[in-house]
Design a protein around this motif. Structure first.
Motif, PDB file in Angstrom:
ATOM      1  N   ASN A  93       3.306   1.257  -3.351  1.00  0.00           N
ATOM      2  CA  ASN A  93       2.790   1.065  -4.707  1.00  0.00           C
ATOM      3  C   ASN A  93       1.376   1.630  -4.875  1.00  0.00           C
ATOM      4  O   ASN A  93       1.157   2.559  -5.644  1.00  0.00           O
ATOM      5  CB  ASN A  93       2.834  -0.433  -5.059  1.00  0.00           C
ATOM      6  N   THR A  94       0.430   1.094  -4.114  1.00  0.00           N
ATOM      7  CA  THR A  94      -0.971   1.438  -4.353  1.00  0.00           C
ATOM      8  C   THR A  94      -1.246   2.918  -4.123  1.00  0.00           C
ATOM      9  O   THR A  94      -1.806   3.600  -4.988  1.00  0.00           O
ATOM     10  CB  THR A  94      -1.886   0.594  -3.431  1.00  0.00           C
TER      11      THR A  94
ATOM     12  N   ASP B  67       0.834  -1.205   0.000  1.00  0.00           N
ATOM     13  CA  ASP B  67       0.000   0.000   0.000  1.00  0.00           C
ATOM     14  C   ASP B  67       0.877   1.266   0.000  1.00  0.00           C
ATOM     15  O   ASP B  67       0.666   2.194  -0.774  1.00  0.00           O
ATOM     16  CB  ASP B  67      -0.861  -0.058   1.268  1.00  0.00           C
TER      17      ASP B  67
ATOM     18  N   THR C 134      -2.054   6.053  -6.863  1.00  0.00           N
ATOM     19  CA  THR C 134      -3.331   6.765  -6.817  1.00  0.00           C
ATOM     20  C   THR C 134      -3.093   8.267  -6.674  1.00  0.00           C
ATOM     21  O   THR C 134      -3.668   9.069  -7.410  1.00  0.00           O
ATOM     22  CB  THR C 134      -4.164   6.252  -5.621  1.00  0.00           C
TER      23      THR C 134
END
Ligand SMILES: [Zn+2]
Length: 354
Positions: free
Chosen positions: A275-276, A272, A280
């Motif tokens: 990367n995530t 998270d 975003t």
């Protein structure tokens, strides 16, 4: 027992690759080699180069250098100045984000004028956020400006308990504020300074153990872990005027995997944070068939040299870690394998180009 795990390629939203103007410290080719060796497959590069990236001409120069040199995917920040409120209409779309320095930093980009900072927030039209170097009271100041203008603001390298407390409140109010913390503020404190000497100097400076503990205790408020990889040569660091900044790309994942090993972080949360959320917040395209394989059982000690970063030192030298990058794959091609960077300069893609 197979202790090899596969993670999505890491995204580091805060690096300094020193081109143009600082090629004796780092280049796009050497900095992205360090990235791949660290399992990082996307880097967002800061604009405080020489010249700084503050207009179409300098931005175009850096973009051409990055296209020729980068071995992993990359984006470039534009730097905000009092003179570039009127950016060419197509430029924000080509940038990773707009970087606003309101506290002292390395280079000439510091802004001290409220009208200028406010105008930049009101005018910015890029897909990326406005990233700010804000410390102390500048954190609530920029948080308030984000709330008042509705402009997403990403607060770089948060290092102190009270700053993170303000960001927690801002998020509870639904303000469009995000933030990152660095490995050096998570692992080092001002108590390490006597041993580190000038190698422990960066901005924001190393904080107290209580601040470091607060970063760990409030990691749920943190969006990204970013290295603020800021290489300088050892000669520069040992000079009478050592510049602030430390390298960090190659030590990021070993440190984070050590935290997973110590059960201070879960693997899901690691993904998270690296990367995530970065994807975003910075609206980055997907990287198909791009991943890092790491051995989660390998115990080793971070060495003082032998790194891919051109400056070839680490503030974490001597630290025992558990977890090591085995190989990195970018778009199906082996880019790093067992100590060797295989991706050639120019093989990286600009995250803002098709
Ligand atoms: Zn920085």
């Amino acid at each position: 027992m197979n202790t090899l795990i596969r993670l999505p390629g890491l995204v580091d939203v805060h690096v300094h690759l020193r081109e143009p103007g600082g090629e004796h410290k780092e280049t796009f080719a050497s900095g992205t080699a360090a990235a791949l060796a660290g399992g990082v497959t996307t880097v967002l590069a800061m604009p405080n180069t020489s010249p700084p990236l503050t207009d179409a001409e300098t931005f175009g120069l850096a973009r051409a250098r990055a296209r020729a040199g980068a071995r992993c995917d990359y984006g470039l920040f534009l730097g905000a100045t009092a003179a570039n409120l009127e950016l060419p209409a197509d430029l924000p779309g080509q940038a990773a984000g707009l970087k606003v320095y309101v506290n002292e930093t390395f280079g000439p980009l510091r802004l001290e004028s409220l009208p200028v900072v406010l105008a930049h927030l009101q005018r910015w039209r890029g897909p990326g956020p406005v990233a700010v170097h804000a410390e102390g009271l500048m954190v609530p100041a920029l948080t308030a400006l984000s709330a008042l203008t509705g402009r997403p603001v990403h607060i770089c390298h948060v290092s102190r308990a009270a700053e993170l407390a303000v960001i927690r409140l801002a998020k509870e109010h639904g303000y469009p504020v995000t933030c990152e913390v660095t490995p050096h503020h998570l692992w080092l404190t001002e108590a390490d300074l006597p041993e580190l000497g000038p190698l422990g100097l960066m901005r924001p400076p190393l904080a107290s153990a209580a601040d470091r503990d607060a970063l760990w205790a409030n990691l749920d408020v943190v969006d990204c872990i970013a290295t603020d990889h800021a290489p300088h040569t050892l000669a520069e660091k040992h000079s009478t005027t050592p510049p602030p900044g430390v390298p960090g790309l190659e030590t990021l994942l070993p440190l984070l995997l050590t935290a997973v090993h110590e059960r201070r972080l879960t693997l899901d949360r690691l993904v998270d944070l690296t990367n995530t959320r970065p994807r975003t917040i910075f609206r980055l395209p997907a990287q198909p068939e791009t991943y890092v394989e790491a051995d989660t059982a390998e115990h080793w000690t971070l060495p003082p040299s032998g790194w891919h970063t051109q400056c070839d030192w680490s503030p974490f030298a001597g630290m025992p870690v558990v977890g090591r990058v085995a190989r990195t794959v970018v778009r199906g091609r082996l880019a790093y394998d067992g100590g060797h960077v295989l991706a050639s300069p120019g093989s990286g893609q600009n995250v803002r180009e098709e």
